[in-house]
Motif scaffolding. Structure first.
Motif, PDB file in Angstrom:
ATOM      1  N   VAL A 141      29.553   2.343  47.145  1.00  0.00           N
ATOM      2  CA  VAL A 141      30.276   2.470  48.414  1.00  0.00           C
ATOM      3  C   VAL A 141      31.781   2.520  48.163  1.00  0.00           C
ATOM      4  O   VAL A 141      32.502   3.332  48.763  1.00  0.00           O
ATOM      5  CB  VAL A 141      29.910   1.304  49.347  1.00  0.00           C
ATOM      6  N   VAL A 142      32.267   1.659  47.271  1.00  0.00           N
ATOM      7  CA  VAL A 142      33.698   1.648  46.954  1.00  0.00           C
ATOM      8  C   VAL A 142      34.111   2.967  46.307  1.00  0.00           C
ATOM      9  O   VAL A 142      35.179   3.523  46.614  1.00  0.00           O
ATOM     10  CB  VAL A 142      34.028   0.457  46.028  1.00  0.00           C
ATOM     11  N   ALA A 143      33.268   3.475  45.410  1.00  0.00           N
ATOM     12  CA  ALA A 143      33.583   4.741  44.751  1.00  0.00           C
ATOM     13  C   ALA A 143      33.675   5.885  45.750  1.00  0.00           C
ATOM     14  O   ALA A 143      34.592   6.715  45.680  1.00  0.00           O
ATOM     15  CB  ALA A 143      32.525   5.047  43.695  1.00  0.00           C
ATOM     16  N   VAL A 144      32.746   5.943  46.701  1.00  0.00           N
ATOM     17  CA  VAL A 144      32.767   7.025  47.690  1.00  0.00           C
ATOM     18  C   VAL A 144      33.978   6.900  48.597  1.00  0.00           C
ATOM     19  O   VAL A 144      34.621   7.907  48.937  1.00  0.00           O
ATOM     20  CB  VAL A 144      31.468   7.020  48.517  1.00  0.00           C
TER      21      VAL A 144
ATOM     22  N   VAL B 211      31.713  23.800  49.969  1.00  0.00           N
ATOM     23  CA  VAL B 211      32.031  23.113  48.706  1.00  0.00           C
ATOM     24  C   VAL B 211      31.758  21.617  48.760  1.00  0.00           C
ATOM     25  O   VAL B 211      32.004  20.915  47.778  1.00  0.00           O
ATOM     26  CB  VAL B 211      33.510  23.345  48.314  1.00  0.00           C
ATOM     27  N   VAL B 212      31.263  21.108  49.879  1.00  0.00           N
ATOM     28  CA  VAL B 212      31.078  19.658  49.997  1.00  0.00           C
ATOM     29  C   VAL B 212      30.031  19.149  49.009  1.00  0.00           C
ATOM     30  O   VAL B 212      30.151  18.026  48.482  1.00  0.00           O
ATOM     31  CB  VAL B 212      30.704  19.285  51.446  1.00  0.00           C
TER      32      VAL B 212
ATOM     33  N   ASN C 215      30.776  15.869  42.065  1.00  0.00           N
ATOM     34  CA  ASN C 215      31.887  15.342  41.284  1.00  0.00           C
ATOM     35  C   ASN C 215      31.910  13.817  41.326  1.00  0.00           C
ATOM     36  O   ASN C 215      32.159  13.159  40.304  1.00  0.00           O
ATOM     37  CB  ASN C 215      33.199  15.906  41.815  1.00  0.00           C
ATOM     38  N   ILE C 216      31.632  13.254  42.505  1.00  0.00           N
ATOM     39  CA  ILE C 216      31.600  11.791  42.622  1.00  0.00           C
ATOM     40  C   ILE C 216      30.472  11.215  41.768  1.00  0.00           C
ATOM     41  O   ILE C 216      30.659  10.228  41.046  1.00  0.00           O
ATOM     42  CB  ILE C 216      31.431  11.381  44.095  1.00  0.00           C
ATOM     43  N   ASN C 217      29.290  11.820  41.841  1.00  0.00           N
ATOM     44  CA  ASN C 217      28.158  11.334  41.055  1.00  0.00           C
ATOM     45  C   ASN C 217      28.408  11.463  39.565  1.00  0.00           C
ATOM     46  O   ASN C 217      28.025  10.582  38.789  1.00  0.00           O
ATOM     47  CB  ASN C 217      26.897  12.104  41.451  1.00  0.00           C
ATOM     48  N   THR C 218      29.024  12.558  39.161  1.00  0.00           N
ATOM     49  CA  THR C 218      29.345  12.731  37.743  1.00  0.00           C
ATOM     50  C   THR C 218      30.300  11.652  37.273  1.00  0.00           C
ATOM     51  O   THR C 218      30.137  11.077  36.188  1.00  0.00           O
ATOM     52  CB  THR C 218      29.943  14.127  37.507  1.00  0.00           C
TER      53      THR C 218
ATOM     54  N   ASN D  52      23.953   7.603  49.609  1.00  0.00           N
ATOM     55  CA  ASN D  52      25.208   6.897  49.873  1.00  0.00           C
ATOM     56  C   ASN D  52      26.395   7.845  50.030  1.00  0.00           C
ATOM     57  O   ASN D  52      27.168   7.730  50.992  1.00  0.00           O
ATOM     58  CB  ASN D  52      25.499   5.894  48.742  1.00  0.00           C
ATOM     59  N   GLU D  53      26.525   8.753  49.076  1.00  0.00           N
ATOM     60  CA  GLU D  53      27.712   9.615  49.071  1.00  0.00           C
ATOM     61  C   GLU D  53      27.795  10.490  50.324  1.00  0.00           C
ATOM     62  O   GLU D  53      28.817  10.454  51.029  1.00  0.00           O
ATOM     63  CB  GLU D  53      27.726  10.477  47.810  1.00  0.00           C
ATOM     64  N   PRO D  54      26.776  11.280  50.658  1.00  0.00           N
ATOM     65  CA  PRO D  54      26.899  12.096  51.867  1.00  0.00           C
ATOM     66  C   PRO D  54      26.935  11.279  53.148  1.00  0.00           C
ATOM     67  O   PRO D  54      27.613  11.657  54.117  1.00  0.00           O
ATOM     68  CB  PRO D  54      25.660  13.000  51.816  1.00  0.00           C
ATOM     69  N   ASN D  55      26.243  10.154  53.176  1.00  0.00           N
ATOM     70  CA  ASN D  55      26.209   9.346  54.396  1.00  0.00           C
ATOM     71  C   ASN D  55      27.577   8.742  54.701  1.00  0.00           C
ATOM     72  O   ASN D  55      27.981   8.655  55.870  1.00  0.00           O
ATOM     73  CB  ASN D  55      25.153   8.248  54.263  1.00  0.00           C
ATOM     74  N   ILE D  56      28.293   8.317  53.668  1.00  0.00           N
ATOM     75  CA  ILE D  56      29.622   7.742  53.878  1.00  0.00           C
ATOM     76  C   ILE D  56      30.646   8.831  54.153  1.00  0.00           C
ATOM     77  O   ILE D  56      31.537   8.680  55.003  1.00  0.00           O
ATOM     78  CB  ILE D  56      30.033   6.895  52.661  1.00  0.00           C
TER      79      ILE D  56
END
Length: 300
Positions: free
Chosen positions: A127-130, A162-163, A169-172, A237-241
């Motif tokens: 969550v913090v990373a996103v 591009v989303v 990129n976040i997951n990588t 997590n990433e798309p939801n946030i």
């Protein structure tokens, strides 16, 4: 009679030892049944029913599964995570593999620092990373917005086209360090005799990588691929946030997990949500099993 009497105590002792072993395993079995088996059984049970205007919650058999397999929203979300898997996972694993090989080469200065630095993003909560990357991606207040103003361009990393790359990129950034450590640990257990034999044969660095290191990394690569497949299909997590920052780019069915979550908690369609979850669970297990079988073969 005496022989039977003498043989009975060992049988009793063996039986007692068997029950003692089960007593040690019993706490795990109880927790396993409570947190995994029971929810799966309940989800399967929910998927076989449907709330109807007339009759209430009625048994419909596999009707929910038929509806899901003809649902365009489900196929759209599934296609998106498959694309994410095909593009993002190879890039992430290649970067992790290159980093592990560089750390193992003994030619990289400050290897301990780089090992910790590459692994550190994995220690950051998702969550913090996103949220951090969401601030970077912001066109009005973030780093991307500052670059846009400085260079006079208009680039939005959260635009609809591009989303998915921005999420990749976040997951990588998050999981490269984990896979790097997995590969690096496998490299460290390679016998030094193999390197000595290769040196005597005059093998170059790339020949050592191709003939010694990569074959030794095969089990670790298979594990990393399986974990990455599971993680890709569980993308949530990433798309939801990021949805609050890009509501026009990320829909409620952006991924299958988001679709199931919104069906359940926003649409109150618990039965259909359980159906989506069961389908994704079976699909993930089948693909992971196929990869495991393929990776366990000795020949390429």
């Amino acid at each position: 009679m005496s022989s039977l009497q003498l043989s009975s105590p060992p049988v009793m002792r063996r039986t007692k030892r068997q029950w003692t072993g089960w007593m040690f395993v019993l706490p795990f079995l109880l927790v396993f049944a409570l947190v995994l088996v029971a929810p799966v059984i309940y989800a399967v049970y929910l998927s076989l029913f449907r709330d109807q205007l007339v009759g209430g919650n009625a048994f419909v058999g596999f009707a929910n599964y038929v509806e899901a397999l003809t649902d365009p929203n489900f196929w759209d979300s599934l296609g998106r995570v498959v694309l994410f898997l095909v593009v993002q996972v190879p890039i992430m694993l290649l970067i992790a593999l290159a980093a592990a090989l560089a750390l193992d080469s003994a030619r990289l200065h400050a290897a301990s620092f780089f090992r910790i630095a590459i692994f550190l993003p994995y220690a950051v909560p998702a969550v913090v990373a996103v949220l951090m990357w969401g601030f970077i991606y912001g066109t009005q207040f973030g780093l991307v917005g500052s670059f846009d103003k400085f260079f006079g361009i208009a680039f939005d990393p959260l635009a609809p086209n591009v989303v998915l790359a921005a999420i990749g990129n976040i997951n990588t950034w998050e999981f490269t360090g984990y896979n790097m450590l997995l590969f690096y640990a496998a490299l460290r257990v390679i016998s030094g005799d193999l390197y000595e034999a290769a040196e005597l044969d005059g093998a170059r660095a790339f020949q050592v990588i191709r003939s010694i290191k990569l074959p030794a990394l095969r089990p670790a690569i298979v594990i990393a691929v399986i974990f990455s497949i599971i993680g890709s299909f569980q993308l949530f997590n990433e798309p939801n946030i990021l949805k609050s920052l890009a509501p026009n780019s990320i829909s409620t069915f952006f991924t299958p997990n988001m679709y199931a979550y919104n069906l359940s908690f926003a649409g109150q369609q618990y039965n259909y949500s359980a159906t989506i979850a069961i389908i994704m669970g079976v699909l993930t297990a089948v693909i992971a099993y196929i990869v495991q079988l393929r990776g366990s073969r000795k020949e390429l």
